[in-house]
Design a protein around this motif. Structure first.
Motif, mmCIF file in Angstrom:
data_model
loop_
_atom_site.group_PDB
_atom_site.id
_atom_site.type_symbol
_atom_site.label_atom_id
_atom_site.label_comp_id
_atom_site.label_asym_id
_atom_site.label_seq_id
_atom_site.Cartn_x
_atom_site.Cartn_y
_atom_site.Cartn_z
ATOM 1 N N PHE A 267 -27.793 48.909 -26.378
ATOM 2 C CA PHE A 267 -27.694 47.492 -26.702
ATOM 3 C C PHE A 267 -26.298 47.068 -27.139
ATOM 4 N N ASN A 268 -25.652 47.919 -27.946
ATOM 5 C CA ASN A 268 -24.339 47.554 -28.479
ATOM 6 C C ASN A 268 -23.586 48.843 -28.799
ATOM 7 N N ALA A 269 -22.635 49.167 -27.947
ATOM 8 C CA ALA A 269 -21.925 50.437 -28.085
ATOM 9 C C ALA A 269 -21.116 50.514 -29.376
ATOM 10 N N ALA A 270 -20.501 49.407 -29.776
ATOM 11 C CA ALA A 270 -19.686 49.420 -31.001
ATOM 12 C C ALA A 270 -20.565 49.624 -32.228
ATOM 13 N N PHE A 271 -21.739 49.016 -32.254
ATOM 14 C CA PHE A 271 -22.671 49.204 -33.358
ATOM 15 C C PHE A 271 -23.160 50.662 -33.394
ATOM 16 N N SER A 272 -23.358 51.222 -32.211
ATOM 17 C CA SER A 272 -23.751 52.632 -32.117
ATOM 18 C C SER A 272 -22.690 53.527 -32.736
ATOM 19 N N TRP A 273 -21.429 53.191 -32.490
ATOM 20 C CA TRP A 273 -20.329 53.967 -33.064
ATOM 21 C C TRP A 273 -20.367 53.909 -34.582
ATOM 22 N N LYS A 274 -20.655 52.735 -35.173
ATOM 23 C CA LYS A 274 -20.733 52.622 -36.627
ATOM 24 C C LYS A 274 -21.856 53.503 -37.173
ATOM 25 N N TRP A 275 -22.982 53.541 -36.491
ATOM 26 C CA TRP A 275 -24.085 54.403 -36.923
ATOM 27 C C TRP A 275 -23.693 55.868 -36.817
ATOM 28 N N PHE A 276 -23.013 56.219 -35.744
ATOM 29 C CA PHE A 276 -22.585 57.604 -35.522
ATOM 30 C C PHE A 276 -21.656 58.055 -36.646
ATOM 31 N N MET B 81 -16.015 46.628 -41.962
ATOM 32 C CA MET B 81 -16.922 46.906 -40.870
ATOM 33 C C MET B 81 -16.258 46.692 -39.511
ATOM 34 N N ASP B 82 -15.460 45.646 -39.427
ATOM 35 C CA ASP B 82 -14.797 45.378 -38.160
ATOM 36 C C ASP B 82 -13.817 46.482 -37.807
ATOM 37 N N ASN B 83 -13.337 47.196 -38.819
ATOM 38 C CA ASN B 83 -12.418 48.295 -38.590
ATOM 39 C C ASN B 83 -13.061 49.369 -37.727
ATOM 40 N N LYS B 84 -14.341 49.677 -37.984
ATOM 41 C CA LYS B 84 -15.051 50.689 -37.192
ATOM 42 C C LYS B 84 -15.217 50.224 -35.750
ATOM 43 N N VAL B 85 -15.467 48.923 -35.554
ATOM 44 C CA VAL B 85 -15.596 48.383 -34.203
ATOM 45 C C VAL B 85 -14.253 48.477 -33.487
ATOM 46 N N ASP B 86 -13.170 48.166 -34.186
ATOM 47 C CA ASP B 86 -11.846 48.283 -33.588
ATOM 48 C C ASP B 86 -11.548 49.732 -33.221
ATOM 49 N N GLU B 87 -11.944 50.670 -34.087
ATOM 50 C CA GLU B 87 -11.756 52.089 -33.774
ATOM 51 C C GLU B 87 -12.490 52.449 -32.496
ATOM 52 N N PHE B 88 -13.688 51.923 -32.329
ATOM 53 C CA PHE B 88 -14.485 52.221 -31.146
ATOM 54 C C PHE B 88 -13.779 51.732 -29.890
ATOM 55 N N HIS B 89 -13.221 50.545 -29.922
ATOM 56 C CA HIS B 89 -12.571 49.981 -28.736
ATOM 57 C C HIS B 89 -11.267 50.699 -28.401
ATOM 58 N N HIS B 90 -10.691 51.400 -29.361
ATOM 59 C CA HIS B 90 -9.462 52.158 -29.102
ATOM 60 C C HIS B 90 -9.744 53.579 -28.616
ATOM 61 N N LEU B 91 -10.996 53.991 -28.649
ATOM 62 C CA LEU B 91 -11.353 55.322 -28.156
ATOM 63 C C LEU B 91 -11.252 55.356 -26.637
ATOM 64 N N PRO B 92 -10.972 56.529 -26.070
ATOM 65 C CA PRO B 92 -10.967 56.631 -24.603
ATOM 66 C C PRO B 92 -12.351 56.270 -24.037
ATOM 67 N N ARG B 93 -12.353 55.651 -22.871
ATOM 68 C CA ARG B 93 -13.613 55.185 -22.278
ATOM 69 C C ARG B 93 -14.581 56.338 -22.035
ATOM 70 N N TRP B 94 -14.067 57.509 -21.620
ATOM 71 C CA TRP B 94 -14.958 58.645 -21.362
ATOM 72 C C TRP B 94 -15.660 59.085 -22.640
ATOM 73 N N PHE B 95 -14.934 58.994 -23.781
ATOM 74 C CA PHE B 95 -15.537 59.375 -25.053
ATOM 75 C C PHE B 95 -16.568 58.350 -25.497
ATOM 76 N N GLN B 96 -16.281 57.073 -25.235
ATOM 77 C CA GLN B 96 -17.249 56.029 -25.563
ATOM 78 C C GLN B 96 -18.575 56.273 -24.838
ATOM 79 N N ARG B 97 -18.501 56.761 -23.623
ATOM 80 C CA ARG B 97 -19.708 56.974 -22.821
ATOM 81 C C ARG B 97 -20.506 58.198 -23.246
ATOM 82 N N ILE B 98 -19.855 59.188 -23.867
ATOM 83 C CA ILE B 98 -20.611 60.395 -24.243
ATOM 84 C C ILE B 98 -21.132 60.360 -25.676
#
Length: 154
Positions: free
Chosen positions: A70-79, A1-18
């Motif tokens: 609420f939590n961008a990294a958790f949102s990424w895991k759901w996505f 699970m932490d792997n997905k969170v790490d993937e999220f933090h390595h994404l470009p910031r502009w992509f994290q926002r969209i």
């Protein structure tokens, strides 16, 4: 699970926002397809399965957009988890295709004349949609095998 969170933090910031916007667009597309399926005159068992899967995808994408607040990294895991449902749809289409081939072969054996059913099969199947699905499955399979071979060597 932490792997997905790490993937999220390595994404470009502009992509994290969209990510929430992508989730909402994909949710709207999923619900549009659900409405299309619901309005079909013949609602076969396969369409019910697609209907349910697309409802789940639509709801999960909306939840992913909400979770982003609420939590961008958790949102990424759901996505990513929601996109994991798409192979089920591809597998469903492949099973339908294989059952159609099997039914055609069995029908041709009982008719005793192979050429006519084979000709009908060639004219009707695979449809363009089936060809796309099978092509995507083939490409994904090849990429998966390459990835596995790289991991085994490394």
């Amino acid at each position: 699970m932490d792997n997905k969170v790490d993937e999220f933090h390595h994404l470009p910031r502009w992509f994290q926002r969209i990510i929430p916007f992508i989730s909402i667009v994909l949710s709207v597309l999923a619900f549009s397809y659900v409405i299309y399926l619901y309005n079909l005159e013949s609602f076969a068992f396969v369409q019910w399965i697609r209907f349910i899967i697309f409802i789940i995808i639509g709801v999960a994408m909306i939840l992913s957009a909400i979770f982003y607040i609420f939590n961008a990294a958790f949102s990424w895991k759901w996505f990513i988890g929601t996109l994991g449902l798409l192979p089920i749809l591809l597998l469903l289409q492949l099973i339908i295709f294989l059952l159609t081939v099997l039914r055609t072969v069995i029908d041709s054996l009982f008719q005793g004349s192979l050429p006519e059913p084979v000709q009908m099969f060639i004219e009707n199947y695979p449809s363009k949609f089936d060809v796309v699905i099978l092509s995507v499955l083939f490409i994904v399979g090849v990429l998966w095998m390459i990835n596995k071979l790289r991991k085994n060597k490394g």
